[in-house]
Design a protein around this motif. Structure first.
Motif, PDB file in Angstrom:
ATOM      1  N   GLY A   5       0.794  -1.215   0.000  1.00  0.00           N
ATOM      2  CA  GLY A   5       0.000   0.000   0.000  1.00  0.00           C
ATOM      3  C   GLY A   5       0.829   1.269   0.000  1.00  0.00           C
ATOM      4  N   ILE A   6       2.142   1.132  -0.103  1.00  0.00           N
ATOM      5  CA  ILE A   6       3.039   2.293  -0.151  1.00  0.00           C
ATOM      6  C   ILE A   6       3.434   2.517  -1.602  1.00  0.00           C
ATOM      7  CG2 ILE A   6       5.236   3.245   0.635  1.00  0.00           C
ATOM      8  CD1 ILE A   6       5.078   1.322   3.017  1.00  0.00           C
ATOM      9  N   GLU A  22       7.927  14.942   2.830  1.00  0.00           N
ATOM     10  CA  GLU A  22       6.578  14.585   2.373  1.00  0.00           C
ATOM     11  C   GLU A  22       6.382  13.068   2.424  1.00  0.00           C
ATOM     12  OE1 GLU A  22       7.600  18.497   1.475  1.00  0.00           O
ATOM     13  OE2 GLU A  22       8.662  16.699   0.742  1.00  0.00           O
ATOM     14  N   ASP A  23       7.410  12.312   2.053  1.00  0.00           N
ATOM     15  CA  ASP A  23       7.349  10.856   2.159  1.00  0.00           C
ATOM     16  C   ASP A  23       7.122  10.435   3.611  1.00  0.00           C
ATOM     17  OD1 ASP A  23       7.946  10.710  -0.550  1.00  0.00           O
ATOM     18  OD2 ASP A  23      10.055  10.189  -0.237  1.00  0.00           O
ATOM     19  N   ALA A  24       7.871  11.057   4.511  1.00  0.00           N
ATOM     20  CA  ALA A  24       7.779  10.702   5.929  1.00  0.00           C
ATOM     21  C   ALA A  24       6.382  10.970   6.470  1.00  0.00           C
ATOM     22  CB  ALA A  24       8.825  11.478   6.727  1.00  0.00           C
ATOM     23  N   LEU A  25       5.809  12.110   6.101  1.00  0.00           N
ATOM     24  CA  LEU A  25       4.455  12.440   6.560  1.00  0.00           C
ATOM     25  C   LEU A  25       3.438  11.444   5.992  1.00  0.00           C
ATOM     26  CD1 LEU A  25       4.632  16.323   6.266  1.00  0.00           C
ATOM     27  CD2 LEU A  25       4.356  15.007   8.386  1.00  0.00           C
ATOM     28  N   PHE A  26       3.622  11.050   4.745  1.00  0.00           N
ATOM     29  CA  PHE A  26       2.735  10.043   4.159  1.00  0.00           C
ATOM     30  C   PHE A  26       2.834   8.731   4.940  1.00  0.00           C
ATOM     31  CE2 PHE A  26       2.001   6.341   1.514  1.00  0.00           C
ATOM     32  CZ  PHE A  26       0.772   6.630   0.920  1.00  0.00           C
ATOM     33  N   LEU A  27       4.049   8.312   5.250  1.00  0.00           N
ATOM     34  CA  LEU A  27       4.256   7.037   5.934  1.00  0.00           C
ATOM     35  C   LEU A  27       3.644   7.034   7.336  1.00  0.00           C
ATOM     36  CD1 LEU A  27       7.920   6.358   4.794  1.00  0.00           C
ATOM     37  CD2 LEU A  27       5.887   5.051   4.124  1.00  0.00           C
ATOM     38  N   GLY A  29       0.902   8.361   7.981  1.00  0.00           N
ATOM     39  CA  GLY A  29      -0.547   8.341   7.807  1.00  0.00           C
ATOM     40  C   GLY A  29      -1.109   7.001   7.382  1.00  0.00           C
ATOM     41  N   ILE A  30      -0.242   6.029   7.085  1.00  0.00           N
ATOM     42  CA  ILE A  30      -0.712   4.715   6.663  1.00  0.00           C
ATOM     43  C   ILE A  30      -0.843   3.808   7.880  1.00  0.00           C
ATOM     44  CG2 ILE A  30       0.384   4.993   4.404  1.00  0.00           C
ATOM     45  CD1 ILE A  30       2.589   3.106   5.335  1.00  0.00           C
ATOM     46  N   ARG A  34       2.202  -1.438   8.126  1.00  0.00           N
ATOM     47  CA  ARG A  34       2.813  -1.306   6.806  1.00  0.00           C
ATOM     48  C   ARG A  34       4.124  -0.524   6.894  1.00  0.00           C
ATOM     49  NH1 ARG A  34      -2.506   0.093   3.010  1.00  0.00           N
ATOM     50  NH2 ARG A  34      -3.515  -1.955   3.232  1.00  0.00           N
ATOM     51  N   LEU A  35       4.118   0.506   7.738  1.00  0.00           N
ATOM     52  CA  LEU A  35       5.340   1.267   7.995  1.00  0.00           C
ATOM     53  C   LEU A  35       6.397   0.362   8.621  1.00  0.00           C
ATOM     54  CD1 LEU A  35       6.986   3.930   8.424  1.00  0.00           C
ATOM     55  CD2 LEU A  35       5.695   4.234  10.547  1.00  0.00           C
TER      56      LEU A  35
END
Length: 372
Positions: A5-6, A22-27, A29-30, A34-35
């Protein structure tokens, strides 16, 4: 998009050591697992299934301090100051228990200069030349230089010449001047911490890197902190490990304010997310991510091994700073217990020295280690 899902581009940047904010903030939020899966994969690709630890002893030589850090429960201006014979006695005891390292730190005394610090290191090295001295935070070095009216470079040179081997990268807290102005107004600013650490690396003194999180900082400031550590490592290559330290909210001003507002530092999932994020952001730059069992507790530290962590720190033998702020996880864990925690996780334990070189004193094991 792959089965985790990433997005593929985020995974690609993580693998290349180019994770963005931005990648870190996305990660974050999942779904957390999964992180954790991505962090665990990067951990395996970097260091394999080996989990390291060091047999060491903490020596906090004084709890007196002229500082005013709002998160500190250790300071006591009517407290103790160890003399050199007392310090040497602790080193002797540590050596008898198999320690390869002593970690020496203390409060900031108003009437000491660089000679106070160098005499301590010289005394330890004179009696125990084989013991690794991991000593003095960037704040202590800054304080010693200021008290002696010398440059940071000169202070570091004198410490190195006295026998200082490596430095702990503490006093970092959050590397944001907004935060530092609130929680530690008298402490060195972000650029000053970076300057001391950078000059230490240039002088050939490796350091650790830390973050103390879970108080008044924002998520973005946590990410910025880790990325600043990455930037320094790109320039100097001097960090041996990264150690997230969760804030202990008891018996201190900042903690009292949080508790009165109904907050109690960080929940365990947030702790694990930060460990995972550190592994991802620092991938290809710093190989070793350490979990503090004193801060997390033994069982959560074991879970962290599946969230990007590959090191469980030290036996400590004595730990006063976290315990004074409310930690109930103990001050000593034997090498045997550390190895049991590691093997019961399906991982391979390995005793190391401070610079992550293996100490093969028991059963041989397949090793896949990288110096940061």
């Amino acid at each position: 998009m792959n089965p985790t899902g990433i997005p593929d581009d985020i995974i690609e940047r993580a693998c290349e050591g180019k994770t963005t904010k931005e990648d870190a903030l996305f990660l974050l939020g999942i779904p957390p697992f999964r992180l954790f899966e991505l962090a665990d994969r990067l951990r395996y690709e970097t260091v394999g299934d080996t989990v390291t630890y060091v047999v060491n002893r903490n020596i906090n030589f004084t709890n007196r301090c002229v500082g005013n850090c709002g998160f500190c429960a250790f300071r006591d201006n009517t407290g103790y100051i160890m003399d050199i014979p007392q310090i040497l006695e602790k080193v002797k005891e540590a050596e008898s228990l198999g320690a390869t390292e002593v970690c020496i730190q203390g409060g900031l005394l108003p009437d000491v200069d660089i000679d106070f610090y160098t005499s301590m290191i010289r005394a330890v090295k004179a009696e125990y030349p084989h013991i690794h001295t991991h000593a003095f935070s960037p704040m202590e070095v800054y304080h010693a230089a200021k008290q002696s009216d010398i440059t940071i470079a000169e202070a570091l040179k004198r410490l190195r010449d006295a026998g200082l081997d490596t430095m702990p990268g503490t006093a970092a807290e959050i590397l944001s001047d907004r935060v530092r102005h609130i929680i530690c107004t008298d402490k060195l600013r972000t650029r000053e911490w970076v300057d001391v650490i950078t000059q230490a690396h240039v002088a050939g003194i490796n350091t650790t890197a830390t973050i103390m999180y879970g108080h008044i900082e924002t998520i973005e400031e946590r990410i910025d902190h880790i990325m600043l550590i990455r930037d320094i490592q790109k320039r100097t290559g001097g960090f041996l490990e990264f150690v997230p330290l969760t804030f202990m909210p008891y018996n201190n001003r900042i903690g009292d304010e949080m508790i009165n507002a109904g907050r109690y530092a960080t929940p365990g999932i947030q702790d694990l997310q930060l460990y995972a994020l550190a592994r991802i952001i620092l991938n290809t730059h710093i190989s070793n991510i350490q979990a503090s069992w004193v801060k997390l507790g033994k069982k959560l530290a074991q879970v962290a091994l599946f969230c990007g962590v590959n090191d469980l720190g030290g036996t400590l033998m004595e730990e006063k700073i976290s315990s004074s702020a409310g930690s109930t996880n103990g001050q000593f864990m034997s090498a045997q217990e550390l190895e049991w925690f590691i093997t019961s996780s399906g991982r391979k334990p390995l005793q190391r020295n401070t610079t992550y070189k293996p100490i093969l004193n028991s059963n041989p094991t397949q090793i896949k280690l990288k110096i940061a």
